[in-house]
Design a protein around this motif. Sequence first.
Motif, PDB file in Angstrom:
ATOM      1  N   ARG B 199       5.320  11.018  11.399  1.00 25.90           N
ATOM      2  CA  ARG B 199       3.868  10.770  11.384  1.00 25.90           C
ATOM      3  C   ARG B 199       3.513   9.848  10.221  1.00 25.90           C
ATOM      4  N   ASP B 200       4.082  10.163   9.065  1.00 24.92           N
ATOM      5  CA  ASP B 200       3.822   9.342   7.876  1.00 24.92           C
ATOM      6  C   ASP B 200       4.325   7.916   8.073  1.00 24.92           C
ATOM      7  N   GLY B 201       5.402   7.759   8.871  1.00 26.71           N
ATOM      8  CA  GLY B 201       6.013   6.451   9.056  1.00 26.71           C
ATOM      9  C   GLY B 201       5.390   5.629  10.164  1.00 26.71           C
ATOM     10  N   GLY B 202       4.352   6.139  10.829  1.00 28.67           N
ATOM     11  CA  GLY B 202       3.680   5.374  11.873  1.00 28.67           C
ATOM     12  C   GLY B 202       4.376   5.428  13.224  1.00 28.67           C
ATOM     13  N   ALA B 203       5.302   6.389  13.394  1.00 29.04           N
ATOM     14  CA  ALA B 203       5.982   6.547  14.680  1.00 29.04           C
ATOM     15  C   ALA B 203       6.111   8.035  14.997  1.00 29.04           C
ATOM     16  N   PRO B 204       4.965   8.726  15.135  1.00 28.62           N
ATOM     17  CA  PRO B 204       5.036  10.181  15.331  1.00 28.62           C
ATOM     18  C   PRO B 204       5.777  10.547  16.613  1.00 28.62           C
ATOM     19  N   ILE B 205       6.609  11.555  16.506  1.00 28.49           N
ATOM     20  CA  ILE B 205       7.362  11.989  17.683  1.00 28.49           C
ATOM     21  C   ILE B 205       6.675  13.205  18.303  1.00 28.49           C
ATOM     22  N   SER B 206       6.914  13.379  19.598  1.00 24.06           N
ATOM     23  CA  SER B 206       6.320  14.512  20.309  1.00 24.06           C
ATOM     24  C   SER B 206       7.386  15.475  20.812  1.00 24.06           C
ATOM     25  N   ARG B 207       8.646  15.047  20.788  1.00 26.91           N
ATOM     26  CA  ARG B 207       9.708  15.910  21.286  1.00 26.91           C
ATOM     27  C   ARG B 207      11.045  15.466  20.700  1.00 26.91           C
ATOM     28  N   TYR B 208      11.866  16.449  20.376  1.00 30.37           N
ATOM     29  CA  TYR B 208      13.232  16.161  19.932  1.00 30.37           C
ATOM     30  C   TYR B 208      14.129  17.179  20.622  1.00 30.37           C
ATOM     31  N   LYS B 209      14.735  16.729  21.716  1.00 32.21           N
ATOM     32  CA  LYS B 209      15.558  17.647  22.512  1.00 32.21           C
ATOM     33  C   LYS B 209      17.023  17.298  22.292  1.00 32.21           C
ATOM     34  N   SER B 210      17.837  18.276  21.979  1.00 31.24           N
ATOM     35  CA  SER B 210      19.238  17.958  21.678  1.00 31.24           C
ATOM     36  C   SER B 210      20.140  19.163  21.866  1.00 31.24           C
ATOM     37  N   ILE B 211      21.402  18.861  22.082  1.00 33.21           N
ATOM     38  CA  ILE B 211      22.416  19.918  22.075  1.00 33.21           C
ATOM     39  C   ILE B 211      23.337  19.705  20.875  1.00 33.21           C
ATOM     40  N   VAL B 212      23.879  20.802  20.398  1.00 36.37           N
ATOM     41  CA  VAL B 212      24.809  20.707  19.270  1.00 36.37           C
ATOM     42  C   VAL B 212      26.100  21.437  19.620  1.00 36.37           C
ATOM     43  N   ILE B 213      27.203  20.897  19.145  1.00 40.22           N
ATOM     44  CA  ILE B 213      28.489  21.592  19.237  1.00 40.22           C
ATOM     45  C   ILE B 213      29.195  21.395  17.895  1.00 40.22           C
ATOM     46  N   GLY B 214      29.994  22.352  17.530  1.00 43.14           N
ATOM     47  CA  GLY B 214      30.675  22.198  16.253  1.00 43.14           C
ATOM     48  C   GLY B 214      31.510  23.407  15.904  1.00 43.14           C
ATOM     49  N   GLY B 215      31.959  23.404  14.669  1.00 44.86           N
ATOM     50  CA  GLY B 215      32.791  24.510  14.220  1.00 44.86           C
ATOM     51  C   GLY B 215      32.968  24.514  12.718  1.00 44.86           C
ATOM     52  N   ASP B 216      33.478  25.615  12.258  1.00 45.00           N
ATOM     53  CA  ASP B 216      33.733  25.783  10.817  1.00 45.00           C
ATOM     54  C   ASP B 216      35.072  26.486  10.663  1.00 45.00           C
ATOM     55  N   LEU B 217      35.898  25.960   9.791  1.00 42.20           N
ATOM     56  CA  LEU B 217      37.198  26.570   9.515  1.00 42.20           C
ATOM     57  C   LEU B 217      37.302  26.740   8.015  1.00 42.20           C
ATOM     58  N   ARG B 218      37.444  27.980   7.559  1.00 41.75           N
ATOM     59  CA  ARG B 218      37.577  28.184   6.111  1.00 41.75           C
ATOM     60  C   ARG B 218      38.829  28.974   5.797  1.00 41.75           C
ATOM     61  N   TRP B 219      39.482  28.522   4.762  1.00 40.36           N
ATOM     62  CA  TRP B 219      40.739  29.126   4.326  1.00 40.36           C
ATOM     63  C   TRP B 219      40.449  30.005   3.117  1.00 40.36           C
ATOM     64  N   ILE B 220      40.636  31.309   3.315  1.00 39.78           N
ATOM     65  CA  ILE B 220      40.517  32.243   2.194  1.00 39.78           C
ATOM     66  C   ILE B 220      41.903  32.266   1.563  1.00 39.78           C
ATOM     67  N   THR B 221      42.051  31.544   0.497  1.00 34.04           N
ATOM     68  CA  THR B 221      43.386  31.282  -0.063  1.00 34.04           C
ATOM     69  C   THR B 221      43.945  32.527  -0.765  1.00 34.04           C
ATOM     70  N   PRO B 222      45.248  32.552  -0.998  1.00 38.19           N
ATOM     71  CA  PRO B 222      45.820  33.700  -1.734  1.00 38.19           C
ATOM     72  C   PRO B 222      45.400  33.722  -3.207  1.00 38.19           C
ATOM     73  N   VAL B 223      44.825  32.637  -3.689  1.00 40.73           N
ATOM     74  CA  VAL B 223      44.305  32.632  -5.075  1.00 40.73           C
ATOM     75  C   VAL B 223      42.997  33.431  -5.072  1.00 40.73           C
ATOM     76  N   GLU B 224      42.963  34.504  -5.832  1.00 37.81           N
ATOM     77  CA  GLU B 224      41.809  35.410  -5.845  1.00 37.81           C
ATOM     78  C   GLU B 224      40.494  34.651  -6.046  1.00 37.81           C
ATOM     79  N   GLY B 225      39.602  34.750  -5.079  1.00 33.83           N
ATOM     80  CA  GLY B 225      38.269  34.167  -5.216  1.00 33.83           C
ATOM     81  C   GLY B 225      38.129  32.719  -4.780  1.00 33.83           C
ATOM     82  N   LEU B 226      39.226  32.092  -4.316  1.00 28.49           N
ATOM     83  CA  LEU B 226      39.160  30.670  -3.953  1.00 28.49           C
ATOM     84  C   LEU B 226      39.095  30.485  -2.437  1.00 28.49           C
ATOM     85  N   VAL B 227      38.075  29.773  -1.990  1.00 25.83           N
ATOM     86  CA  VAL B 227      37.877  29.480  -0.563  1.00 25.83           C
ATOM     87  C   VAL B 227      37.698  27.972  -0.417  1.00 25.83           C
ATOM     88  N   ALA B 228      38.323  27.409   0.626  1.00 19.44           N
ATOM     89  CA  ALA B 228      38.121  25.989   0.929  1.00 19.44           C
ATOM     90  C   ALA B 228      37.839  25.866   2.416  1.00 19.44           C
TER      91      ALA B 228
END
Lengths: 134, 404
Positions: B199-228
């Motif tokens: 709206r501020d930019g002079g091109a107000p939108i009326s709809r934003y329709k989308s699908i999302v796909i994705g994932g997350d992989l986290r390694w809880i390492t053997p080092v106490e307290g370290l996650v990557a």
Amino acid sequence: MKNLLAFFLVGVSACFAEVVIVANPSVKATAVSADELKQVFLGSKATLGDGSAVEPVLAQSGAAHEAFLKTYVGKSDPALRNHFKSLVFTGKGSMPKSFATDAEIVAFVAKTKGAIGYLAAAPSAGGVKLLTVK
Amino acid sequence: MYPPFVRSLIGICALGGCLFTSPVLQAQVKIGGKELQVHGFLQQGFAVSTNNNFLSMKTTSGSFSMTDGGVNLSMKVTPKFRVGAQLFSRNIGDIGNGKVQLDWAFGDYKFNDYFGVRVGKVKTTLGLFNDTQDMEFVHTFALLPQSVYPTDQRATTIAHVGGDIYGNIPLKKAGRLSYVLYGGQRPDDPRGGYYLGTRDGGAPISRYKSIVIGGDLRWITPVEGLVAGYSHFDIHGYVLGGLTSVYGQPIPIPGGLPFRDDVNGHISSYYGDFQRGKFRAFTEFQLSDQHNRLTGIPYPPSTDQRRSWYVAGTYRVHSKVEMGSYYADYRGDRRLGFSPTNGIRGPVVSARFDINRFWNVKVEEHFMDGFADPISSRTFYPSTNPQGLKPKSTVFLLRTGFVF
């Protein structure tokens, strides 16, 4: 003989972390690993190696609570509470039951299938089993 | 006087706080023999800034327009099956407007520790904190690093209506892997910062329709307290809107010149987290690419290439006090160097005081260099900065949260 065995088991647990691990008799295992305990009390594991379904029970405060968190969970009390709040408010977990006294923990564990908790000392009342830490 | 939604939240939290902070009463709330858990939170902030108005609030003169809260119900139907839902509302400057929305609602069946399924409206796992970004009470900071978790852009990634599969894979001595894979429709939020920015930019939108796909992989390492970990988020959809002005000149068509923008984009997020005792350090690095193809108006296809990162550290100096600091950097176009119009960066210092288990107070200071593209729908908005934006600004935040 039974009392001697209980004394021995308590002794093993106490030497490891100055806390006693107790469970509802429905839990088949007689011993748990430190890593299993950590994952159960972080809510990332709901079954033990032998297939027993478990549900963690927390103390609200106290020396045994602090010792248990430090030795097995690796988080401070505020950090653990924040961890469970994260799960609860994203819908990805439930808040574990917590109790102010060992007697309340024993009473809850004794009547709740799969419950697993920790105490400062071996319980005088029955209805729960002791677990050793491998 | 608070707006009606705030009064409702205060009422719910007060009632819930009385009922559910008591362990005795907590145990008695059962339906069909199953325990019903009820939890809620209410957060109020005050912000005052130099030079620029922050997050669509009138912060240069001090603003209390920073309120949000939520309440949820959940039940473990069987040891493997849980259901729950949460309502959420916020009012931050011109964002949110106190509209109560369904934040999440899903059924969760955990077959075993390795595999579970969630179906419904689910909070999206992206990086360390995307799904917990509304919950100031679990964080040291009053505001998470805005480079990676822009409060006004919350709706872009916060949830999806679809499902997750998730689980944990033990790696024996190498620790374990935790994974989430998801897909679904992204809920639109006409009261969010994206709509406000267009709206501020002079091109107000009326709809934003989308699908999302994705994932997350986290390694809880053997080092106490370290996650990557690594998260990937793909978005495909379209935006409908109307161009109402060009270079400040109004277009004399009611509703503007209609356009459609076909959007394809992705976010890659790399992160690490180390916790040991009272100390915690964590960092995230995020790349975001978005391809736009407009029809209806003569504008060539374009690609936005953004980069965001932060590094943070916290230390609990007392059982009731935690201190923290982070440095955050957002670059609107990572192909270009930093300039006030191409990024926002700077340090933040914060202190959190835990009054009790249910109530905390935070004080925080942000030192910001840059304001990014004024129509980027991020942090600073032309409509609340009609005097123009200055290259440097600071924001002082006081925020308190109640949770039960």
